[in-house]
Write an enzyme that holds these catalytic residues in place. Structure first.
Site, short mmCIF file in Angstrom:
data_model
loop_
_atom_site.label_atom_id
_atom_site.label_comp_id
_atom_site.label_asym_id
_atom_site.label_seq_id
_atom_site.Cartn_x
_atom_site.Cartn_y
_atom_site.Cartn_z
N GLY A 46 0.84 -1.20 0.00
CA GLY A 46 0.00 0.00 0.00
C GLY A 46 0.87 1.24 0.00
O GLY A 46 2.05 1.18 0.38
N GLN A 51 2.95 10.04 1.43
CA GLN A 51 4.27 9.39 1.39
C GLN A 51 5.09 9.83 0.19
O GLN A 51 6.31 9.71 0.20
CB GLN A 51 4.14 7.86 1.38
CG GLN A 51 3.61 7.30 2.69
CD GLN A 51 3.54 5.80 2.64
OE1 GLN A 51 2.56 5.24 2.17
NE2 GLN A 51 4.59 5.12 3.09
N GLU A 135 -2.91 2.62 5.76
CA GLU A 135 -2.87 3.71 4.77
C GLU A 135 -3.79 4.85 5.19
O GLU A 135 -3.45 6.02 5.00
CB GLU A 135 -3.26 3.19 3.38
CG GLU A 135 -2.38 2.07 2.83
CD GLU A 135 -0.90 2.34 2.92
OE1 GLU A 135 -0.48 3.51 2.83
OE2 GLU A 135 -0.13 1.37 3.10
N HIS A 138 -2.02 7.12 7.47
CA HIS A 138 -1.10 8.07 6.80
C HIS A 138 -1.81 9.38 6.46
O HIS A 138 -1.20 10.44 6.51
CB HIS A 138 -0.56 7.47 5.49
CG HIS A 138 0.65 6.59 5.68
ND1 HIS A 138 1.84 7.05 6.17
CD2 HIS A 138 0.85 5.28 5.40
CE1 HIS A 138 2.72 6.06 6.20
NE2 HIS A 138 2.14 4.97 5.73
#
Ligand code: NI
Length: 157
Positions: A46, A51, A135, A138
């Site tokens: 993922g 990122q 994810e 994030h």
């Protein structure tokens, strides 16, 4: 573009909250293509937009169930329900070569938009549920080390 640089822990941008995507355009389509390319190149399951330095609520996942690629795009995701808890080792492309045990929901229901900005809901369990939670975090500026039960250690091959 193509493969993008993955930001690593210590980079302040990873700690910021991402903003909802308002509309799809060619630039964002390219971003999504690049995110998949980067994720596959780095052998991740993922990758979230922050990122690669973009503070938008987008992530991609492919856990390759049964060895088959199954790419999923989540835009403006919401986790609607969770159930149970499982602790398992987790890694992150922003924390290279390390892993640590993290408790996550066993099952969840998520609603998001796909690449065409069409809404969908998905029920996930196991590794896919874990990956979606990781994810999603994030997008909130949360890294797995914030939730891990121990300090991360070198991942064994
Ligand atoms: Ni990660």
């Amino acid at each position: 573009m193509g493969i993008r640089t993955v930001r690593e822990i210590g980079d302040e941008l990873l700690r910021k909250e991402s903003k909802p995507l308002k509309e799809m355009n060619n630039r964002t389509r390219q971003l999504i293509r690049d995110m998949f390319e980067t994720m596959y190149a780095e052998q991740g399951a993922g990758l979230a937009a922050p990122q690669v330095g973009i503070l938008k609520r987008i992530f991609v996942v492919d856990i390759m169930p049964d060895g088959e690629s199954q790419p999923l795009v989540f835009i403006n995701p919401e986790i609607l329900e969770t159930e149970g808890e499982v602790t398992d080792n987790e890694g992150c492309l922003s924390i290279p070569g390390k892993m640590a045990p993290v408790p996550r929901p066993e099952r969840l229901k998520v609603r998001a938009l796909n690449e065409e900005m069409e809404p969908f809901t998905l029920e996930a369990e196991g590794l896919l549920a874990r990956c979606i939670c990781h994810e999603y975090d994030h997008l909130q500026g949360i890294l797995y080390v914030d939730k891990a039960l121990t300090e991360p250690v070198e991942a064994s091959e």
